[in-house]
Write a protein that holds these residues in place. Structure first.
Motif, short mmCIF file in Angstrom:
data_model
loop_
_atom_site.label_atom_id
_atom_site.label_comp_id
_atom_site.label_asym_id
_atom_site.label_seq_id
_atom_site.Cartn_x
_atom_site.Cartn_y
_atom_site.Cartn_z
N ALA A 1 0.56 33.39 67.66
CA ALA A 1 0.87 31.97 67.87
C ALA A 1 2.38 31.75 67.92
N ILE B 1 -3.06 24.32 65.06
CA ILE B 1 -3.56 25.68 65.27
C ILE B 1 -3.22 26.57 64.08
N ILE C 1 2.56 27.89 74.56
CA ILE C 1 1.86 26.82 73.86
C ILE C 1 2.87 25.76 73.46
N ILE D 1 -4.58 29.64 73.62
CA ILE D 1 -5.17 29.25 72.35
C ILE D 1 -6.39 30.12 72.06
N SER E 1 -10.57 23.57 74.49
CA SER E 1 -9.21 23.06 74.68
C SER E 1 -9.10 22.21 75.93
#
Length: 387
Positions: free
Chosen positions: A339, A356, A348, A116, A103
């Motif tokens: 997530a 993702i 995020i 992530i 990342s």
């Protein structure tokens, strides 16, 4: 009545595709995932995510993990706890480290890069459970290791998530400590539930003058433990799994298993697998194809190698290690939940969020094929003449 029509469509589609996939020796869950992609927002758009589907999906995954607990051998889980711990730790370290570095190469910030990695540290053993049941591999050595490692894996991922969300909201001190104490207390309570509560509940179910009373009280325990697990910050599937283990130690085990599997396989579990496919969307992803492909490969390899190495270091054969690694690849609903929590907590950003989610779905689709291939390798190693 619109929801009833949608449910009917899902059952027709999943039953049809499961028949043909099973006929050609492809795991049925792959077909059910693909139905979600085909009929969902990604392609045709006949089925949209909704509260109705979400509720059925949640019940489906809880029932699936409850039946996994019912079929688990507690003595085997205890026996292979150390290998499970090794598998879980390396299965978390490898993805977090590798995906964090990857990342950073895409100029994503440090804290977002770490998160992530945390997303892909999680394991959705529900997919693996469905495939293991198809392959009759749930009750053996590798099945016990995968189940044990997945529970530890999810606990580690949830702890890391709790730390990051607490730090992000400036509530790291008392809030994090309280949550940790609650989770420890929950696992201590599991011992007493298995030892004392479950036998009492089973006896109560046998004495009630109510049709299917044994199944009803077992479901009360299942949903109750899943709900409390969610309250203390753990995944509801952890609570359902241990509820299944608790009931598996009682004399109503087989009766409950038969009843619950009928309910789950007939309606709730197919909806759960379809709901995962509904999460995918191809909008705006063309410019991030490279990111998606590399991240997918990394997500698969890091879990496969990390968990597999943990099994090999624990004395497992190479084919057994491959099965364990493959059984830990699927991210499924656990990664989707993490997530989503991270997105809502601003851990995020929106730039790579859709990509993702796509990678999570791709790893979930690939996992059953890997697991089936791993079992075929083991069979050939045992019987070299078998094709």
């Amino acid at each position: 009545m619109h929801e009833i029509g949608i449910l009917c469509l899902i059952l027709i589609a999943t039953t049809t595709i499961s028949h043909f996939f099973t006929r050609f020796k492809i795991p049925a869950v792959v077909g059910q995932l693909l139905i979600g992609i085909l009929l969902g927002p990604a392609l045709i758009g006949w089925i949209q995510p909704s509260e109705f589907i979400s509720l059925f999906s949640e019940i489906g995954v809880i029932i699936l993990m409850f039946t996994a607990g019912l079929e688990s051998n507690l003595s085997l889980l205890k026996k292979y706890f150390k290998p499970s711990l090794m598998v879980a730790i390396l299965g978390v370290v490898f993805p977090v480290a590798a995906i964090y570095l990857f990342s950073l190469l895409f100029h994503i910030g440090q804290s977002e890069s770490i998160f992530i990695g945390v997303i892909f540290a999680a394991t959705s053993v529900s997919i693996s459970v469905a495939v293991l049941k198809e392959l009759n591999g749930l009750t053996g050595k590798v099945g016990a290791t995968i189940l044990g490692a997945a529970v530890v894996d999810d606990v580690l991922a949830v702890v890391i998530l709790s730390v990051m969300t607490s730090l992000g909201s400036n509530q790291a001190g008392t809030g994090l400590l309280l949550k940790s104490v609650e989770q420890i207390a929950y696992f201590i309570a599991i011992y007493f539930i298995v030892k004392f509560c479950a036998p009492f509940i089973a006896k109560l179910g046998l004495k009630l003058f109510v049709p299917m009373s044994e199944t009803i009280v077992a479901l009360i325990l299942c949903f109750g433990m899943a709900y409390i697990a969610d309250l203390v910050g753990l995944s509801s599937v952890v609570g359902a799994f241990f509820a299944g283990i608790a009931i598996s130690q009682t004399r109503v085990k087989n009766l409950v298993k038969q009843s619950i599997e009928s309910i789950g396989e007939a309606i709730f579990i197919p909806v759960f697998f379809v709901s995962i496919g509904l999460s995918i969307s191809f909008n705006g992803l063309v410019g991030q194809i490279g990111f998606i492909l590399i991240l997918t490969i990394l997500a698969i390899l890091t879990k496969l190698l990390g968990a597999g190495m943990g099994a090999k270091l624990s004395g497992y054969t190479l084919p057994e290690s491959y099965i364990v690694g493959a059984g830990m690849v699927s991210r499924g609903e656990m990664a989707l939940i993490i997530a989503q929590i991270g997105f809502e907590s601003k851990l995020i950003g929106s730039t790579y969020y859709a990509s993702i989610i796509t990678v999570i779905i791709l790893t979930t689709i690939v996992a059953p094929f890997l697991l089936k291939h791993a079992f075929s390798i083991q069979k050939r190693s045992i019987n070299p003449t078998q094709k």
